[in-house]
Design an enzyme around this catalytic site. Structure first.
Site, PDB file in Angstrom:
ATOM      1  N   LEU A  46       0.860  -1.180   0.000  1.00 49.79           N
ATOM      2  CA  LEU A  46       0.000   0.000   0.000  1.00 49.79           C
ATOM      3  C   LEU A  46       0.895   1.229   0.000  1.00 49.79           C
ATOM      4  CD1 LEU A  46      -2.719  -0.901   2.678  1.00 49.79           C
ATOM      5  CD2 LEU A  46      -3.146  -0.436   0.260  1.00 49.79           C
ATOM      6  N   ASP A  47       0.490   2.279  -0.709  1.00 54.62           N
ATOM      7  CA  ASP A  47       1.228   3.541  -0.666  1.00 54.62           C
ATOM      8  C   ASP A  47       1.313   4.043   0.771  1.00 54.62           C
ATOM      9  OD1 ASP A  47       1.426   3.530  -3.427  1.00 54.62           O
ATOM     10  OD2 ASP A  47      -0.306   4.835  -3.729  1.00 54.62           O
TER      11      ASP A  47
END
Length: 316
Positions: A46-47
């Site tokens: 995930l960013d």
């Protein structure tokens, strides 16, 4: 002398609720340390901006993490309209500001464009590699490299709300779908630009949202272990889901106890009702103990592909 393994032999899947502002690898290493696990891996980054479900595979469960990486995902995203950034999210620099001027009908038409199977050109700010280097490293140096459009599938794209200049959507999509890219493309279709200001992954495969646990909650439990002279097995291990949940959508093939030793030694075995060209979930005996995945070989036999190391649970 054989090298001693560090950490506990603990197997299972933890549904981490990742906080914003941290990398997925940072979160992974914290979980690994909290559980004192000898092996750990996540199932798709995930960013740093993003929050939400990040399945962490511990021990033998890491052998099946690829199947969660390939699974469908679901996100809740809020986009700020009227501004486009170089990263397509709020971590980047604003590169263009425009007025917001579109109707609900135009929004509905634009959203419909993204539903179903389409081709998507990945963002330069992604972990995809070009000539062995992640795209985001080129982007940080101001270099743009060619990227091929990739097929994606948006199974659902639901309008949630439009409040002022903030648009919130619910997106159920296939692996490899970049929500930032959808947001940026949507902003261009609406003629005003847009970038992500909130992104939360709410589902991976069929894992339940309510089973997630945060790093703060894990840290509090570790503190409890130390304060009350408890064990990690007593306090943390109940949070883990069985490792076969990573492949729960595979057809189960149960192998009888009499031929199980042959299979566990890597030999193909004869079983009934084996599907063609499909990975299957293998269980052993009347207890239906999960031992790995396999597939039919050219001779019509069940050939093991990934098998776990069977350990005495009391020895963990």
């Amino acid at each position: 002398m054989a090298r001693r393994s560090r950490g506990r032999h603990i197997d299972g899947v933890l549904l981490l609720d990742k906080d914003t502002g941290m990398s997925s690898n940072f979160a992974l290493q914290r979980v690994k340390r909290f559980f004192n696990a000898n092996k750990a891996g996540h199932t798709g980054a995930l960013d740093p901006l993003a929050t939400g479900m990040l399945p962490i595979c511990l021990g033998e469960a890491t052998k099946f993490s690829q199947h969660l990486l390939d699974a469908d995902k679901r996100y809740l995203v809020t986009a700020k309209l009227g501004q486009r950034t170089d990263t397509s999210d709020s971590d980047g620099e604003v590169v263009q500001t425009r007025e917001i001027d579109f109707t609900q009908e135009q929004l509905d038409t634009a959203l419909e464009y993204f539903r179903g199977k389409t081709m998507q050109v990945p963002s330069m700010y992604s972990a995809l590699k070009y000539q062995g280097q992640p795209l985001y490293k080129y982007a940080r140096e101001g270099i743009e490299v060619p990227r091929e459009a990739r097929p994606i599938n948006v199974f659902e794209l639901n309008f949630i709300s439009l409040e002022g200049d903030e648009l919130t959507l619910d997106i159920h999509c296939s692996k490899g779908t970049y929500i930032r890219t959808i947001t940026d493309d949507l902003g261009e279709m609406l003629g005003c630009g847009a970038h992500v200001i909130m992104l939360r992954r709410t589902q991976v495969a069929g894992y339940p949202y309510d089973n997630m646990v945060s790093l703060a909650e894990l840290e509090a439990l570790v503190t409890k272990v130390e304060a009350e002279s408890l064990t990690l097995a007593e306090v943390l291990d109940p949070l883990l889901l069985p490792m076969d949940t990573a492949v729960s959508d595979f057809k189960e093939i149960n192998v009888s106890d009499d031929i199980a030793p042959f299979l566990m030694n890597g030999n193909p075995v004869q079983v009934a009702n084996l599907p063609v060209d499909e990975l299957v979930r293998i269980t052993l005996g009347v207890e239906r103990r999960f031992v790995g995945i396999g597939q039919m070989n050219d001779d019509g036999l069940l050939a093991p592909k990934r098998l776990i190391v069977l350990r005495d649970e009391a020895a963990q």
